[in-house]
Each structure stands twice: as C-alpha cells, then as structure tokens.
Design a protein around this motif. Structure first.
Motif: not given
Length: 246
Positions: A176-187, A215-222
């Motif tokens: 299965g998967l865990a999905i992390l909803y985030r805003g900013h993300w870095s290396d 709003s053109k904000g940056i989102r990430h899903c991991i």
C-alpha cells in the motif's frame, strides 16, 4: 449581497476537469457546498480553519484534498480502505468519501471536539462510507485491526515529514501507500524522509510537484510505498516521534 450568497462556492467544473481530469456530479457539488456551510458554522464554536473565503476553501480544502489521489488512476475504481491521519475538520477524508463512495474512509484525530464535528458532518452529509475516530496515531497504529490494515494512509502536513511517515506507514498494508501532502519541499527533506521510510518498511516512490489552480501556490505529494513489514517498535510511544524524529 446577502450572507447566504457570499457563502456559495464558485462553479469550478472546468478547472476540476482541466487540472485533475475529474469533476463532481451535481449531487457531489451540493455536498461540497454543504461541507463549506457546515465548516463556516463550526468555526463559530471552535477553530476549524482559517481558510474561509469561497475561492480559498475550494482550492485549499476541496481541490487540494483530491489532487493527491486523482493521479493514482490504476486504483481509483478499486474498493479501498483509507485512513486520514490528523484529519482536523475532515480534510482530505470527507471530500474523498464524497468523490469515491466505494471507498471506506476512517478519519483519525486526537482532538475530541474535531472528531465530534467530523462525525456530525458525516451524518448530515449522509455518508455511509466514512467514520471519525478519536485516538492518537501512535496508539491506534499498534492495534490489530488498524495496524497494516489500510490500502492508503493520508497525512496533510501535520508535522515533519519523518514524523508523518511514522504516524502513517504502520497503518498501511504491505504494497500500500502512505501519501504526505506538503507545501514546500527540498532535497534535504527527501534525504531525511528516505532514511526514515527505510526504517519503517517503506520507500519514496514518487514526489509529485504541481501548482494550485487559483493562487498558483506550489504543492507536493510524496508517495511512500510500503514494501516490507513495519518493525514492531514503530510507531513509538505517544509524543516520542515528535520529540525524537527518525
């Protein structure tokens, strides 16, 4: 303009379709509107969200909730068991329960007032595929019947990435998967999460970056794939993941 008129969500079917290749039915759109009204009302009794304008609510609660899931085309039609860890006022769990009525969704939060609101909202929306539970992830994640029992575990930015992984991966079935909803993300975030996920029986499968439509904000899903059994020592006792992140 009356108060009722100002509290109406904007029509967004074209944007739903263009950005997620999905759009709500009329009935689902009415339920989304009802969520909005109930959250605004609930805000008078407790702090559920600071996001209250119609456009912001649509983008940051409704669209955002679905944006982390829609890309998983190969599993959308399946009957899945989902847990929303740290659901707060019911996001992303309640919008997903509306969008995917064939899924079973557990909404978890440690704050009783919030889960009382969530369960009242579920009843008002007549959603028979969702339920709210008051518990700590560190405790519920050790209980047979919940541990390693879900196809997807969702966490929307409740803490550091490694902490979110420790809260969520113990709930997930192998494969299965865990999905992390985030805003900013870095290396640096990627490196830290990869190390923590390995300890928890998972690995980073995908980091999806996109722009929100208004709003053109940056989102990430991991997306963390559970590829082996989580060691029995995880999750650690209540409070330890926050104080001593992996």
């Amino acid at each position: 303009m009356s108060k009722i008129e100002t509290n109406v969500l904007p029509p967004m079917n074209q944007i739903w379709s263009q950005t997620l290749n999905w759009q709500p039915s009329d009935a689902q759109e009415q339920l989304f509107q009802q969520i909005y009204q109930e959250v605004l009302e609930g805000n008078r009794q407790q702090n559920l969200t600071r996001i209250t304008s119609p456009e912001d609510f649509w983008e940051k609660h409704l669209w955002d909730s679905l944006s982390g899931i829609i890309a998983l085309e190969e599993i959308l039609a399946h009957q899945l068991q989902i847990i929303d860890v740290g659901t707060g006022a019911g996001f992303p769990g309640i919008p997903l329960a509306i969008a995917f009525p064939h899924w079973r969704i557990t909404l978890l939060d440690s704050t009783r007032k919030k889960i009382t609101f969530v369960n009242d909202l579920i009843a008002k929306l007549q959603l028979n595929n969702a339920t709210g539970i008051v518990a700590r992830a560190e405790e519920l994640g050790r209980i047979p019947g919940d541990r390693a029992s879900y196809d997807l575990a969702l966490v929307r930015a409740v803490s550091k990435p490694s902490v979110c992984a420790e809260y969520s991966l113990p709930f997930v079935k192998k494969g299965g998967l865990a999905i992390l909803y985030r805003g900013h993300w870095s290396d640096e975030d990627t490196a830290g999460l990869a190390a923590a996920a390995t300890q928890l029986g998972g690995k980073i499968e995908l980091i999806h970056r996109w722009e929100t439509p208004l709003s053109k904000g940056i989102r990430h899903c991991i997306y963390l794939r559970k590829d082996s059994t989580t060691a029995k020592k995880f999750p650690r006792a209540v409070g330890i993941p926050e104080k001593q992140p992996l």
